[in-house]
Design a protein around this motif. Structure first.
Motif, PDB file in Angstrom:
ATOM      1  N   TYR A 178      38.309  47.510  43.708  1.00 12.72           N
ATOM      2  CA  TYR A 178      38.773  47.890  42.371  1.00 12.72           C
ATOM      3  C   TYR A 178      39.269  49.339  42.372  1.00 12.72           C
ATOM      4  O   TYR A 178      40.317  49.655  41.798  1.00 12.72           O
ATOM      5  CB  TYR A 178      37.630  47.724  41.382  1.00 12.72           C
ATOM      6  CG  TYR A 178      37.906  48.228  39.985  1.00 12.72           C
ATOM      7  CD1 TYR A 178      38.626  47.464  39.072  1.00 12.72           C
ATOM      8  CD2 TYR A 178      37.436  49.474  39.580  1.00 12.72           C
ATOM      9  CE1 TYR A 178      38.876  47.924  37.789  1.00 12.72           C
ATOM     10  CE2 TYR A 178      37.690  49.949  38.301  1.00 12.72           C
ATOM     11  CZ  TYR A 178      38.401  49.173  37.410  1.00 12.72           C
ATOM     12  OH  TYR A 178      38.647  49.648  36.147  1.00 12.72           O
ATOM     13  N   ASP A 196      51.427  37.963  40.425  1.00  8.22           N
ATOM     14  CA  ASP A 196      50.137  37.274  40.559  1.00  8.22           C
ATOM     15  C   ASP A 196      50.143  36.065  39.632  1.00  8.22           C
ATOM     16  O   ASP A 196      50.193  36.208  38.411  1.00  8.22           O
ATOM     17  CB  ASP A 196      48.979  38.211  40.213  1.00  8.22           C
ATOM     18  CG  ASP A 196      47.611  37.549  40.433  1.00  8.22           C
ATOM     19  OD1 ASP A 196      47.577  36.399  40.912  1.00  8.22           O
ATOM     20  OD2 ASP A 196      46.603  38.197  40.125  1.00  8.22           O
ATOM     21  N   TYR A 198      47.820  34.258  38.843  1.00  7.21           N
ATOM     22  CA  TYR A 198      46.571  34.131  38.101  1.00  7.21           C
ATOM     23  C   TYR A 198      46.264  35.393  37.306  1.00  7.21           C
ATOM     24  O   TYR A 198      45.109  35.709  37.031  1.00  7.21           O
ATOM     25  CB  TYR A 198      45.418  33.789  39.054  1.00  7.21           C
ATOM     26  CG  TYR A 198      45.627  32.457  39.744  1.00  7.21           C
ATOM     27  CD1 TYR A 198      45.314  31.261  39.094  1.00  7.21           C
ATOM     28  CD2 TYR A 198      46.198  32.399  41.016  1.00  7.21           C
ATOM     29  CE1 TYR A 198      45.541  30.039  39.715  1.00  7.21           C
ATOM     30  CE2 TYR A 198      46.430  31.186  41.635  1.00  7.21           C
ATOM     31  CZ  TYR A 198      46.099  30.006  40.985  1.00  7.21           C
ATOM     32  OH  TYR A 198      46.335  28.797  41.594  1.00  7.21           O
ATOM     33  N   GLY A 200      45.468  37.620  34.420  1.00  2.00           N
ATOM     34  CA  GLY A 200      44.795  37.274  33.168  1.00  2.00           C
ATOM     35  C   GLY A 200      44.071  38.464  32.568  1.00  2.00           C
ATOM     36  O   GLY A 200      44.458  39.624  32.781  1.00  2.00           O
ATOM     37  N   LYS A 201      43.009  38.184  31.854  1.00  2.00           N
ATOM     38  CA  LYS A 201      42.270  39.209  31.113  1.00  2.00           C
ATOM     39  C   LYS A 201      41.766  40.317  32.022  1.00  2.00           C
ATOM     40  O   LYS A 201      41.825  41.496  31.670  1.00  2.00           O
ATOM     41  CB  LYS A 201      41.091  38.572  30.368  1.00  2.00           C
ATOM     42  CG  LYS A 201      40.241  39.566  29.593  1.00  2.00           C
ATOM     43  CD  LYS A 201      39.097  38.856  28.891  1.00  2.00           C
ATOM     44  CE  LYS A 201      38.237  39.871  28.120  1.00  2.00           C
ATOM     45  NZ  LYS A 201      37.667  40.904  28.977  1.00  2.00           N
ATOM     46  N   GLU A 202      41.233  39.949  33.197  1.00  2.75           N
ATOM     47  CA  GLU A 202      40.663  40.957  34.094  1.00  2.75           C
ATOM     48  C   GLU A 202      41.713  41.997  34.491  1.00  2.75           C
ATOM     49  O   GLU A 202      41.442  43.197  34.527  1.00  2.75           O
ATOM     50  CB  GLU A 202      40.093  40.299  35.355  1.00  2.75           C
ATOM     51  CG  GLU A 202      38.903  39.385  35.116  1.00  2.75           C
ATOM     52  CD  GLU A 202      39.324  37.968  34.752  1.00  2.75           C
ATOM     53  OE1 GLU A 202      40.539  37.745  34.512  1.00  2.75           O
ATOM     54  OE2 GLU A 202      38.454  37.093  34.691  1.00  2.75           O
ATOM     55  N   LEU A 203      42.921  41.526  34.806  1.00  2.00           N
ATOM     56  CA  LEU A 203      43.991  42.450  35.196  1.00  2.00           C
ATOM     57  C   LEU A 203      44.437  43.290  34.004  1.00  2.00           C
ATOM     58  O   LEU A 203      44.628  44.498  34.122  1.00  2.00           O
ATOM     59  CB  LEU A 203      45.174  41.672  35.763  1.00  2.00           C
ATOM     60  CG  LEU A 203      46.392  42.500  36.170  1.00  2.00           C
ATOM     61  CD1 LEU A 203      46.015  43.521  37.241  1.00  2.00           C
ATOM     62  CD2 LEU A 203      47.512  41.591  36.673  1.00  2.00           C
ATOM     63  N   ASP A 205      42.727  44.190  31.470  1.00  2.00           N
ATOM     64  CA  ASP A 205      41.695  45.186  31.171  1.00  2.00           C
ATOM     65  C   ASP A 205      41.889  46.443  32.017  1.00  2.00           C
ATOM     66  O   ASP A 205      41.594  47.563  31.575  1.00  2.00           O
ATOM     67  CB  ASP A 205      40.297  44.604  31.431  1.00  2.00           C
ATOM     68  CG  ASP A 205      39.866  43.629  30.350  1.00  2.00           C
ATOM     69  OD1 ASP A 205      40.490  43.633  29.276  1.00  2.00           O
ATOM     70  OD2 ASP A 205      38.925  42.856  30.581  1.00  2.00           O
ATOM     71  N   SER A 262      43.693  37.287  44.532  1.00  2.00           N
ATOM     72  CA  SER A 262      44.149  37.474  43.164  1.00  2.00           C
ATOM     73  C   SER A 262      43.410  38.659  42.576  1.00  2.00           C
ATOM     74  O   SER A 262      42.253  38.927  42.916  1.00  2.00           O
ATOM     75  CB  SER A 262      43.874  36.212  42.337  1.00  2.00           C
ATOM     76  OG  SER A 262      44.318  36.391  41.014  1.00  2.00           O
ATOM     77  N   LYS A 264      42.032  39.121  39.878  1.00  2.00           N
ATOM     78  CA  LYS A 264      40.813  38.788  39.134  1.00  2.00           C
ATOM     79  C   LYS A 264      39.647  38.488  40.073  1.00  2.00           C
ATOM     80  O   LYS A 264      38.497  38.421  39.636  1.00  2.00           O
ATOM     81  CB  LYS A 264      41.050  37.570  38.231  1.00  2.00           C
ATOM     82  CG  LYS A 264      41.256  36.254  38.953  1.00  2.00           C
ATOM     83  CD  LYS A 264      41.500  35.134  37.976  1.00  2.00           C
ATOM     84  CE  LYS A 264      41.731  33.810  38.697  1.00  2.00           C
ATOM     85  NZ  LYS A 264      40.542  33.371  39.468  1.00  2.00           N
ATOM     86  N   ASP A 265      39.940  38.346  41.376  1.00  2.00           N
ATOM     87  CA  ASP A 265      38.907  37.961  42.340  1.00  2.00           C
ATOM     88  C   ASP A 265      38.611  39.032  43.380  1.00  2.00           C
ATOM     89  O   ASP A 265      38.027  38.752  44.423  1.00  2.00           O
ATOM     90  CB  ASP A 265      39.326  36.674  43.070  1.00  2.00           C
ATOM     91  CG  ASP A 265      39.401  35.481  42.140  1.00  2.00           C
ATOM     92  OD1 ASP A 265      38.574  35.412  41.221  1.00  2.00           O
ATOM     93  OD2 ASP A 265      40.293  34.628  42.336  1.00  2.00           O
TER      94      ASP A 265
END
Length: 291
Positions: A178, A196, A198, A200-203, A205, A262, A264-265
């Protein structure tokens, strides 16, 4: 180096000038290298204005034109035979990347790569003289304005290659991966492109606090999430594109990274982040995005 350039004994270094503190090339010189008319170069900009912000390309002022012409030993602008009636357009290194994605020909691609390699060589030459030949560099300083020196110093200080010394991450490296991602994003001066499927929210943020232009390329953009994000933040734009499988990061349309996981992972499994040195890959990915 491109065979046409070598055959005609063209020295690209002689076609690069300092304007507004950055290295640029004239539209007429680029046209000569691409074997097209100068108007073709300018038509590409006219037909794609959103792809050429002023930091990528601009028309010289009268004063800038006069200054460049004074640096040319003869009374001719290279490739034109005599001065043109109009003020030339110039392109930065990033502008040349974008131009290559529009003028889709084998010659344009090969010549663009040769030009980009020359930009990199010139930066390295300046840095080498600065670090290892200080007396020689004092002479060089007289030919390079202060703004360019500052840019080169920043280029050295924030070179992403220094950040990615430990690019391999193992399962459980949540913070380190991170942290690296944030460091990479922070090296961008103006723009970040993230590919990407995938995303989503994590990215989002992570991105909401980054005050730079960000473009997310994905085939699985959640419309509800996108709408709510855009209602509060305006730093991210979204492009729906299903052409990509792997994840990529492009900084200032100049530096390309691939990411094995990804976003998020990050840290869940072993993965790597790698830089692509060959600029041809960068050009092809930009072509895929904007074609």
């Amino acid at each position: 180096m491109n065979e046409l350039i070598e055959k005609e004994k063209i020295i690209i270094e002689d076609m690069i000038y300092e304007v507004r503190g950055v290295q640029v090339m004239l539209d007429s010189d680029i046209a000569k290298l691409y074997h097209v008319e100068t108007k073709r170069i300018n038509e590409a900009v006219k037909n794609n204005p959103d792809k050429f912000p002023e930091r990528f390309s601009w028309v010289l002022t009268k004063e800038e034109t006069k200054k460049i012409r004074s640096k040319i030993s003869t009374l001719e602008i290279k490739g034109q035979g005599k001065y043109s009636k109009y003020d030339p357009r110039v392109f930065t290194e990033q502008g040349l990347y974008m131009l290559a994605t529009i003028l889709k020909s084998k010659v344009a691609t090969e010549v663009s790569i040769a030009i980009m390699d020359t930009f990199v060589k010139m930066r390295h030459y300046i840095n080498y003289n600065k670090n290892f030949l200080p007396h020689k560099f004092m002479l060089l300083e007289k030919r390079v304005d202060e703004n360019t020196q500052r840019i080169n110093e920043l280029f050295d200080k924030f070179d992403p290659k220094e950040i990615v010394k430990d690019y391999l991450f193992f399962e459980g490296d949540f913070y380190d991966s991170y942290s690296l991602l944030l460091d990479l994003f922070n090296t961008a001066k103006e723009e970040i492109i993230i590919i990407d499927n995938y995303a989503g929210k994590e990215l989002l943020d992570i991105l909401k606090k980054i005050n730079k232009k960000i473009i997310i390329i994905s085939k699985n953009i959640d419309d509800v999430l996108k709408k709510k994000y855009e209602q509060q933040y305006n730093n991210v734009s979204f492009i729906n594109n299903s052409s990509f499988h792997d994840r990529f990061i492009i900084l200032d349309r100049n530096i390309l990274y691939s990411c094995g996981a990804s976003f998020k992972d990050l840290g869940k499994k072993c993965f790597a982040i790698n830089e692509f040195i060959d600029k041809e890959y960068l050009i092809k990915i930009l072509e895929t995005i904007y074609s």
